[in-house]
Design a protein around this motif. Structure first.
Motif, PDB file in Angstrom:
ATOM      1  N   ILE A  82      -0.371  -2.318   6.110  1.00  0.00           N
ATOM      2  CA  ILE A  82      -1.646  -1.799   5.615  1.00  0.00           C
ATOM      3  C   ILE A  82      -2.807  -2.559   6.245  1.00  0.00           C
ATOM      4  CG2 ILE A  82      -3.086  -1.513   3.565  1.00  0.00           C
ATOM      5  CD1 ILE A  82      -0.492  -1.179   1.973  1.00  0.00           C
TER       6      ILE A  82
ATOM      7  N   GLN B 256       1.498  -1.652  -3.586  1.00  0.00           N
ATOM      8  CA  GLN B 256       2.863  -2.007  -3.204  1.00  0.00           C
ATOM      9  C   GLN B 256       3.656  -2.504  -4.418  1.00  0.00           C
ATOM     10  OE1 GLN B 256       4.304  -2.682   0.186  1.00  0.00           O
ATOM     11  NE2 GLN B 256       2.878  -1.049   0.623  1.00  0.00           N
TER      12      GLN B 256
ATOM     13  N   THR C 186       5.533   3.051   2.640  1.00  0.00           N
ATOM     14  CA  THR C 186       4.234   2.561   3.086  1.00  0.00           C
ATOM     15  C   THR C 186       3.802   3.288   4.354  1.00  0.00           C
ATOM     16  OG1 THR C 186       4.967   0.446   2.259  1.00  0.00           O
ATOM     17  CG2 THR C 186       2.922   0.467   3.487  1.00  0.00           C
TER      18      THR C 186
ATOM     19  N   ILE D 261       0.518   5.458   4.754  1.00  0.00           N
ATOM     20  CA  ILE D 261      -0.539   5.170   5.736  1.00  0.00           C
ATOM     21  C   ILE D 261      -0.809   6.401   6.586  1.00  0.00           C
ATOM     22  CG2 ILE D 261      -1.061   3.805   7.795  1.00  0.00           C
ATOM     23  CD1 ILE D 261       0.392   1.496   6.480  1.00  0.00           C
TER      24      ILE D 261
ATOM     25  N   GLY E  53      -7.914   2.420   9.865  1.00  0.00           N
ATOM     26  CA  GLY E  53      -6.579   2.033  10.312  1.00  0.00           C
ATOM     27  C   GLY E  53      -6.415   2.254  11.795  1.00  0.00           C
TER      28      GLY E  53
END
Lengths: 364, 350, 164, 152
Positions: free
Chosen positions: B188, B210, B334, B338, B349
Motif C-alpha cells: 500500500i 489490513q 491487498t 489496490i 499509487g
C-alpha cells in the motif's frame, strides 16, 4: 533416509511435571517417544512395615500421608477396614458426616488434578483458579479438625463433629461451586488448544485398562461404568442418588472431563447428605484400646485416584500383623509404557497429568 | 491536530548537534554514540518494566497482587532481581562448548540493539531512518534463531538440545507468515521506510485496511518471541527450561533481557505498521507510541496467561497450513484492493 | 446372591486343586499350594456368571512359625461386586511361585514389590528387580525376622563429620 | 466456530483482572486461624496429672516425660520434652489427655534455624508464657497448702 540416533532422556526424578519424584526413562526419536520405562520408589517410607509397630489407632495419621491430596478418603478407607474387621456399627450421623467430608475431599483432589493437568499443558492461570476453590474446602477442614492437608479426622467407630459455623460455611461453598465449575469449563474445557492437546491423545482401551487393573476416573475415562460407590457400595453410599460419568474414547480429554463431571456429582451427593443428616452421636462405643480378634479383612474404597484397599491380617494383638495397602496410583502407573510410545514428548506429560498420579501413594 | 511536546527530544538532539557544529562528522559520531547509549538504556528500561508488568498482569489475572514487597507496590522488584542475578555465580557446565555457550546470550542482546535502531519512537525520532527499514528489521530479527540454537547446542544438554531444535523449527516457520503479513502494508505504502509508513497512516491506521494482516502478524509475532501459547523453546513442563536449562546468573539474565527486548520490538513494529505509530491527537507523539506499544504488550501478556501450550507438531501444522495460506491470501486481497482503488483513483499509487 | 454362587464355584475348584475353602468376614478364601496357582487363577478368571477376572491386589504375608509365605491374590471383577481371595502357600526357604503376568499384565508391579519387600521369586516374570528399594539393598523388610534399627539409632541427629 | 473457546478464556482472565484479590498479606495481616487449628502444642503444667497417656497415644514417640512422686505419693512432672522433628501434628496426644493439660494452639510460626531448637521443653515454654503474661498461671490448691506448710 537419514539415519538418526535415539535420544535417551531422564524425565525425573526432579522434573517440573512428574508430580513429585517419579522417573521416566524416555527414548526419543526426534520428538517422538519410542519407549518409556517408569521407575518408582523414590518416596518409599516403609508404610507397611511401620504399621507393624503402631497400634490400630496410631496408624490413622499415617494413612493421611499416602495420598496426601485425599487424606480423608484414605483415613476413611482405613478406619472402615478396621471397623469391618471388628464388626463395629457406626452411628448414622457419623456415616453422613463421613460422606460429606469424603466427597469434599474428592472435590479438592479433583481440583488439583484438573488444575495441575492444565499446568502441565502450559496453562498456568486455570491452575490457580482451581486452587482458589480448593482453598475454600481446606478452610472448611481447618475449621472442623484443625488440619488442612493431613487431617486425621475419622476415628475408629466415628468421626469428629464439626463446629456450628461449619454448616453455613459449607452452604456458602456449595452455592459458589457451580459458578466455579462453569469457569473451569470456560477456561479449560472449551479452550481449543486444550482440546487439541488432549482429544485423541493417550488412549487407554477398555481391554488394556482391565488387563492392568486400572481403577478410578482413569478406568471410567475408558468407558467402563465401574464405581465402587455404585457397584459395591460401602458406608451408606447406596442411599444416594448420583450418576457415574464415563468417557467415550479413553483419551486424556475423557479422563479430564470425567473428573469434572464427578465433581458435579460429588456436589449432588453433599447436597443430599446435608439434607438428610440426622441428629445424634458421632461415636460408636469402641474400647479405648483397639484389639480385633484373629482374622483378616480386605476392604476397598473408591478414592479420587482409583481404588484404595487395605488388607489387614490381625493376630489378636493391638498391632496389625500385616497391613497391605493397594493404592490406585501404584497400579495405574503401569499403563504408561503401553500408552506413551508413538506420541510426542509433550504428550507423555499430558498423559501423565491425565493419569493423575500421586507418588506417596505409589511408593508408600 | 495539535500535539504539544512532540518536538522535545528532537530539539534536544538539535541542541547537542549544534554544540558540535551542526552537520560535521564529529556531530554525526557523537549523535550515533548517544543514540546507541539511549537504545541500550531503553532495552534495560523496557525489560525491567515489562518483566514487572508481566508479573503484575499475571498476578491480577490469577487473583493475586503480583510483586508487592520492594518499593511502592513492588515497583522495584525487577531491579532487585537484576541485582541478584548480577551477583550470582557464572557457571559453565563441564561438558559445554565454552565459546558457543558463552557467546549465545551476547548475540541475543546485540541483535535486539541492532533492530531497535530503526524503530520510529516519535516524530523525527528514528535513530537510523533507513530507506529499507522493514527489510532490515526482518532480516536482523530472523537472525535471533541462531543464538537460541547456539545456546541449545553449546549447553551439551539433552533438554537444551531439544529446545534449540524446537527454536530453529519454530522461528524459521513463523518468520515467513510474519514477513508476508507486513508485505500488505508495504504494497500500500510503496516504501520500506519506517517513518514513511507512519506518515502514510495520518488518516487511517493500517489495522483497518489490513485486519487479516494484523491478526497474522500478532500470532506469528507471539511465536517469534517464544511466548505462550507458542513457548515450546522453553516449554517448562516437558523441557524444564529448554535451551536455557544450563544457564545461570547474568548469562541467563541476558536471555531474559533479550526475550523482553524482543517483546518490545514486535510490539513496537505492530504499533508502527498497523496502529499508526506516533500518530495521535493532543498528546506528544512519543507518548502515543508508548501507549500503543503497551497495548500490544498487554495483548501478548493476556494470551500468555490464558492459553495452554501447543504441541510441536501442531505448531508446525498451524504455521504452515493455516498462517502461511492466510498471509498469502492477505497479499492477494491487498493486491486486488489496490488494483480496484487505482481504477477508481488513477492518480494515487504507482 | 453372588457370594453363594461364587462359594459353590470356589468349592468345586478347591476339590479339583485339593485346596481348602473358608469364608473370612464376607470374602470366600481359597487356600492352595503354591504350585497350583496358575491353574487356580485361570479357573477363577473363567468362572461362569461370577468371573473373578480383575487382579485387584497381589501381596505376600510372612509366617515364620509355619516356615511359609502366603502369596495373597485378591480377585474382583468389573461385572459384579464379587471378591475372591486366593492364598497360595510356598516354602519360606525356597520362595518360588509362578508369575501371574501371563494372565494379567498388571501383576507386574505388585509382583516386583512382593519380590522387593518379601523376597518371593516369581518365575516367568519379565523383569524381576527391586522396585521400591534400591538395587543393592540387603534384606527383605517385610519379613518378620528383618531387624529394624532401634528407635534411638534412628532418632540420632546426624552431625556432619569434618571434611564432609 | 474455532476461536470461540479461546475468546471465552480471554474473557474470563480479563474479568478476573479487576476482581478482588485473594492474596493474604502475611506478616502484615496475620491470618486468624479457627480455634481448632492444630499448628502448635502447649502444655498447661499445673493441670498435668503425669499419667503418661499422651506419650503412649503418640504414634511417633514424640513425647518423653519423667515423673517423680512427692511425699503424699502423688505423681508430679519433673520434665516434659517434645521432639518436634518427629511430630505429625495428628492431635492424638491432646485427645488422649484426660485433663486437657496438653492442648493444640493456633500459633503457627514454628520455623527455627537449628534442628536443636525443635526439641521443645514444654515446661520451660509454659513458664515463658506465664512470664510474658500470655497465660495466667493456675495455682493448684494443694500447692498453696504445701507453701503454707513450708512457711509455717
Amino acid at each position: 533416509m537419514i539415519k538418526t540416533q535415539e535420544l535417551e532422556i531422564n524425565l525425573g526424578p526432579q522434573h517440573p511435571s512428574t508430580h513429585g519424584v517419579f522417573r521416566m526413562i524416555t527414548k526419543l526419536d526426534g520428538e517422538t517417544v519410542t519407549s518409556v520405562e517408569s521407575k518408582v520408589g523414590y518416596l518409599h517410607r516403609g508404610m507397611e512395615k511401620l504399621a507393624e509397630s503402631r497400634t490400630y489407632t496410631q496408624y490413622i495419621p499415617y494413612t493421611d500421608r499416602l495420598d496426601y491430596l485425599a487424606s480423608i478418603n484414605n483415613n476413611l478407607g482405613y478406619v472402615q477396614t478396621v471397623e469391618k474387621l471388628m464388626g463395629v456399627e457406626v452411628p448414622e450421623r457419623a456415616e453422613y458426616l463421613r460422606i460429606i467430608f469424603g466427597e469434599l475431599q474428592r472435590l479438592a483432589s479433583h481440583m488439583v488434578a484438573i488444575g495441575t493437568g492444565s499446568l502441565d499443558l502450559g496453562g498456568f492461570t486455570p491452575f490457580l483458579y482451581t486452587f482458589r476453590d480448593r482453598e475454600k474446602i481446606l478452610d472448611l477442614f481447618e475449621m472442623t479438625i484443625g488440619g488442612r492437608m493431613t487431617m486425621n479426622m475419622p476415628r475408629i467407630g466415628g468421626i469428629i463433629e464439626p463446629p456450628e459455623e461449619f454448616w453455613p460455611a459449607l452452604n456458602k461453598f456449595l452455592g459458589e461451586m457451580p459458578g466455579s465449575i462453569e469457569e473451569y469449563h470456560g477456561i479449560i474445557t472449551g479452550n481449543e488448544i486444550f482440546q487439541a492437546r488432549t482429544v485423541g491423545v493417550g488412549i487407554i482401551s477398555p481391554e488394556l485398562a482391565e488387563q492392568i487393573a486400572v481403577t478410578g476416573p482413569n478406568l471410567r475415562g475408558s468407558g467402563i461404568k465401574w464405581d465402587l460407590r455404585k457397584n459395591a457400595p460401602y458406608g451408606i453410599y447406596d442411599r444416594f442418588d448420583f450418576e457415574v460419568p464415563v468417557g467415550v474414547n479413553g483419551d486424556c480429554f475423557d479422563r479430564y472431563i470425567v473428573r469434572v463431571r464427578e465433581m458435579e456429582e460429588s456436589i449432588k451427593i453433599i447436597h443430599q447428605a446435608v439434607r438428610d443428616i440426622p441428629e445424634g452421636p458421632t461415636f460408636a462405643k469402641v474400647p479405648k484400646l483397639i484389639k480385633p480378634s484373629v482374622g483378616e479383612v480386605y476392604h476397598r474404597v473408591e478414592n479420587p485416584r482409583g481404588e484404595l484397599s487395605f488388607y489387614i491380617v490381625s493376630d489378636g494383638s493391638t498391632k496389625p500383623y500385616r497391613l497391605r495397602i493397594r493404592g490406585g496410583t501404584f497400579v495405574n502407573i503401569q499403563v504408561l509404557p503401553y500408552v506413551a510410545p508413538g506420541w510426542k514428548l509433550a504428550d507423555v506429560i499430558a498423559i501423565l497429568a491425565s493419569l493423575d498420579i500421586i507418588l506417596p501413594e505409589c511408593d508408600r | 491536530m495539535p500535539q504539544y511536546g512532540s518536538g522535545l527530544f528532537v530539539s534536544i538532539a538539535h541542541l547537542i548537534r549544534g554544540l558540535f557544529g551542526g552537520t560535521t562528522v564529529t556531530a554525526d559520531v557523537v549523535m550515533t554514540v548517544i543514540n546507541s547509549l539511549i537504545i541500550w538504556a531503553l532495552i534495560a528500561l523496557a525489560a525491567l518494566s515489562l518483566i514487572l508488568l508481566e508479573r503484575k498482569v499475571a498476578g491480577w489475572m490469577q487473583l493475586r497482587t503480583g510483586p508487592n514487597r520492594l518499593g511502592p507496590r513492588g515497583w522495584f522488584q525487577t531491579v532487585a532481581d537484576a541485582m541478584k542475578l548480577l551477583g550470582k555465580e557464572d557457571i559453565f557446565p563441564a561438558a559445554a562448548d565454552k565459546w558457543v555457550f558463552g557467546l549465545a546470550p551476547m548475540f541475543v542482546i546485540g541483535l535486539s540493539v541492532m533492530v531497535m535502531a530503526v524503530i520510529p519512537y516519535g516524530k523525527g525520532m528514528v535513530p537510523v531512518d533507513l530507506n529499507v527499514g522493514i527489510f532490515y528489521l526482518l532480516a536482523v530479527s530472523a537472525l535471533t534463531t541462531i543464538p537460541f540454537f547456539m545456546a541449545g547446542w553449546g549447553s551439551n544438554n539433552k533438554f537444551a538440545l531439544l529446545g534449540g531444535m524446537r527454536a530453529v523449527a519454530q522461528m524459521i516457520s513463523y518468520e515467513i507468515p510474519l514477513v508476508f503479513s507486513l508485505l500488505g502494508v508495504v504494497m500500500i505504502t510503496q516504501t520500506f521506510k519506517m517513518s514513511a509508513i507512519v506518515n502514510a497512516q495520518s488518516h487511517v491506521w493500517f489495522i483497518l485496511l489490513q485486519p487479516l494482516g494484523f491478526v497474522v502478524y500478532t500470532i506469528a509475532a507471539t511465536a517469534e518471541t517464544n511466548r505462550a501459547p507458542f513457548d515450546l523453546v522453553e516449554g517448562e513442563s516437558e523441557l524444564t527450561a529448554g535451551a536455557f536449562t544450563e544457564y545461570t546468573g547474568m548469562r541467563w539474565a541476558l536471555f531474559f533481557l533479550g526475550e523482553y527486548a524482543n517483546l518490545f520490538i514486535v510490539s513496537a513494529v505492530a504499533a508502527t505498521v498497523f496502529l499508526g505509530g506516533w500518530q495521535g491527537p493532543f498528546l506528544p507523539g512519543w507518548i502515543w507510541f508508548a501507549i500503543k506499544v503497551l497495548f500490544m504488550v498487554f495483548l501478548f501478556l493476556w494470551f500468555r496467561w490464558t492459553f495452554p501450550r501447543l504441541r510441536v507438531d501442531q505448531l508446525m501444522h498451524f504455521g504452515w497450513k493455516v498462517l502461511l495460506p492466510l498471509s498469502v491470501a492477505n497479499i492477494l486481497l491487498t493486491g486486488v484492493g489496490i488494483y480496484i482503488y487505482q481504477l477508481i483513483y488513477p492518480a494515487i499509487g504507482g | 446372591m453372588e457370594n453363594s454362587v461364587l462359594l459353590k464355584k470356589v468349592e468345586e475348584l478347591a476339590q479339583k486343586l485339593d485346596g481348602e475353602v473358608e469364608v473370612s468376614i464376607d470374602t470366600p478364601v481359597l487356600k492352595i499350594k503354591g504350585n497350583r496357582i496358575i491353574e487356580a487363577l485361570s479357573a477363577a478368571k473363567a468362572f461362569a456368571e461370577v468371573p473373578c477376572d480383575f487382579l485387584h491386589d497381589l501381596t505376600g504375608v510372612d509366617y515364620p512359625e509355619r516356615n511359609e509365605f502366603e502369596v495373597v491374590y485378591h480377585l474382583s471383577s468389573l461385572k459384579g461386586a464379587q471378591m475372591l481371595r486366593v492364598k497360595a502357600t510356598i516354602d519360606r526357604d525356597n520362595p518360588v511361585i509362578d508369575s501371574a503376568v501371563r494372565l494379567w499384565s498388571g501383576a507386574d508391579f505388585p509382583e516386583r514389590e512382593a519380590f522387593d519387600l518379601l523376597g518371593i521369586k516369581f518365575s516367568g516374570h519379565p523383569n524381576l528387580t527391586r522396585i521400591l528399594l534400591w538395587d543393592d539393598f540387603v534384606g527383605y523388610p517385610l519379613r518378620k525376622d528383618y531387624v529394624v534399627d532401634s528407635y534411638e539409632e534412628r532418632r540420632r541427629l546426624r552431625t556432619l563429620k569434618p571434611g564432609e | 466456530m474455532f476461536g470461540k473457546g479461546l475468546a471465552k478464556g480471554l474473557g474470563i482472565t480479563f474479568r478476573h483482572m479487576f476482581d478482588k484479590k485473594i492474596t493474604e498479606f502475611y506478616p502484615e495481616d496475620m491470618p486468624t486461624l479457627p480455634p481448632r487449628t492444630r499448628s502448635s502444642l502447649a502444655l498447661n503444667t499445673p493441670k498435668c496429672i503425669s499419667c503418661g497417656m499422651c506419650s503412649s497415644a503418640c504414634p511417633n514417640k514424640v513425647i518423653t516425660l519423667t515423673t517423680d512422686k512427692n511425699e503424699s505419693n502423688k505423681k508430679f512432672l519433673t520434665s516434659y520434652h517434645m521432639d518436634l522433628t518427629r511430630c505429625l501434628f495428628c492431635g492424638l496426644c491432646t485427645e488422649a489427655c484426660p485433663t486437657k493439660a496438653l492442648y493444640t494452639t493456633t500459633e503457627f510460626e514454628n520455623a527455627v534455624y537449628f534442628r536443636e531448637d525443635m526439641q521443645w521443653d514444654m515446661m520451660q515454654r509454659y513458664r515463658d508464657k506465664v512470664a510474658s503474661g500470655e497465660i495466667k498461671e493456675e495455682v493448684k490448691p494443694e500447692t498453696k497448702q504445701e507453701e503454707a506448710k513450708d512457711n509455717g
